[in-house]
Design a protein around this motif. Structure first.
Motif: not given
Length: 64
Positions: A1-7, A44-50, A52-62
């Protein structure tokens, strides 16, 4: 699931030991909670939670 969202291929290792701070139990039957807190619900569904996590990572890494 995460791989599909993040590529990106997910990197992980399996350790057969509880992590400090992990919950010792999880609730899958929410009927009692809903009886005690009738206005509470899963929002929130599990899909929505993942997502949100994937979307937040670029900002966290900066910020590191």
């Amino acid at each position: 699931m995460v791989e599909g969202l993040s590529g990106q291929k997910q990197k992980y290792t399996y350790v057969d030991k509880n992590r400090a701070g992990d919950h010792i139990c999880y609730y899958s039957d929410l009927r009692k909670i809903k009886r005690h807190y009738p206005r509470w619900s899963v929002t929130r569904s599990l899909q929505q939670i993942f997502q949100e996590i994937v979307s937040a990572w670029p900002e966290r890494l900066q910020t590191k």
